[in-house]
Scaffold this motif. Structure first.
Motif, short mmCIF file in Angstrom:
data_model
loop_
_atom_site.label_atom_id
_atom_site.label_comp_id
_atom_site.label_asym_id
_atom_site.label_seq_id
_atom_site.Cartn_x
_atom_site.Cartn_y
_atom_site.Cartn_z
N PRO A 136 0.94 -1.11 0.00
CA PRO A 136 0.04 0.01 0.18
C PRO A 136 0.86 1.18 0.05
N PHE A 137 2.00 1.33 0.76
CA PHE A 137 2.86 2.43 0.91
C PHE A 137 3.32 2.74 -0.83
N ALA A 138 3.71 1.63 -1.35
CA ALA A 138 4.33 1.76 -2.77
C ALA A 138 3.24 2.46 -3.59
N CYS A 139 2.08 1.78 -3.53
CA CYS A 139 0.98 2.30 -4.42
C CYS A 139 0.73 3.63 -4.28
N VAL A 140 0.64 4.11 -2.94
CA VAL A 140 0.36 5.66 -2.73
C VAL A 140 1.69 6.33 -3.02
N HIS A 141 2.79 5.94 -2.83
CA HIS A 141 3.96 6.87 -3.15
C HIS A 141 4.15 6.88 -4.50
N TYR A 142 4.35 5.91 -5.14
CA TYR A 142 4.37 5.88 -6.81
C TYR A 142 3.10 6.13 -7.63
N GLN A 143 2.15 6.23 -6.97
CA GLN A 143 0.72 6.45 -7.67
C GLN A 143 0.69 5.40 -8.71
N TRP A 144 0.82 4.28 -8.59
CA TRP A 144 0.59 3.14 -9.61
C TRP A 144 -0.67 3.13 -10.23
N LEU A 145 -1.87 3.47 -8.98
CA LEU A 145 -3.27 3.18 -9.59
C LEU A 145 -4.03 4.31 -9.23
N ASP A 146 -5.18 4.36 -10.04
CA ASP A 146 -5.98 5.57 -9.70
C ASP A 146 -6.61 5.42 -8.25
N ARG A 147 -7.10 6.22 -7.77
CA ARG A 147 -7.77 6.57 -6.48
C ARG A 147 -8.40 5.20 -5.81
N THR A 167 -6.61 2.14 -5.73
CA THR A 167 -5.54 2.33 -4.54
C THR A 167 -6.24 2.00 -3.01
N MET A 168 -7.42 2.84 -3.07
CA MET A 168 -8.21 2.61 -1.62
C MET A 168 -8.58 1.03 -1.43
N ALA A 169 -8.78 0.28 -2.50
CA ALA A 169 -9.18 -1.05 -2.39
C ALA A 169 -8.02 -1.79 -2.10
N THR A 170 -6.67 -1.51 -2.69
CA THR A 170 -5.59 -2.35 -2.23
C THR A 170 -5.21 -2.00 -0.84
#
Length: 103
Positions: A27-38, A41-44
């Motif tokens: 989750p930290f990587a998804c938020v930091h690198y913005q791999w996914l849309d909002r 990201t929240m679901a992840t």
């Protein structure tokens, strides 16, 4: 040299630690690198949080669903507390967002 039971216990703790670490880093990587849309990201974050709880219950608290009735009620109570904490946190964040945005 360690006894086989101690080695198995240590292996379980190490596996739990690695899983917990991965479920924190994703989750930290998804938020930091913005791999996914909002929303994804929240679901992840949510899915990783639930899996993190299950990892902690299994590997660190040694709770299994197939064990005694008392353990089941302990798990139900834990889930109730988690639901209250998550729900309360979301309610507070929603209210703060409304207040800050002036709606």
């Amino acid at each position: 040299m360690m006894a086989p039971a101690q080695q198995e216990r240590l292996r379980g703790y190490l596996l739990g630690f690695v899983l917990a670490l991965l479920l924190s880093l994703v989750p930290f990587a998804c938020v930091h690198y913005q791999w996914l849309d909002r929303f994804p990201t929240m679901a992840t974050i949510g899915i990783c949080a639930v899996l993190q709880v299950l990892v902690h219950l299994r590997y660190f608290l040694h709770l299994r669903l197939s064990e005694a009735k008392e353990r089941f009620w302990l798990l139900v109570f834990t889930l109730l507390l988690i639901g209250l904490m998550v729900g309360g946190s979301l309610w507070i964040m929603w209210d703060l967002t409304d207040r800050m945005m002036g709606h």
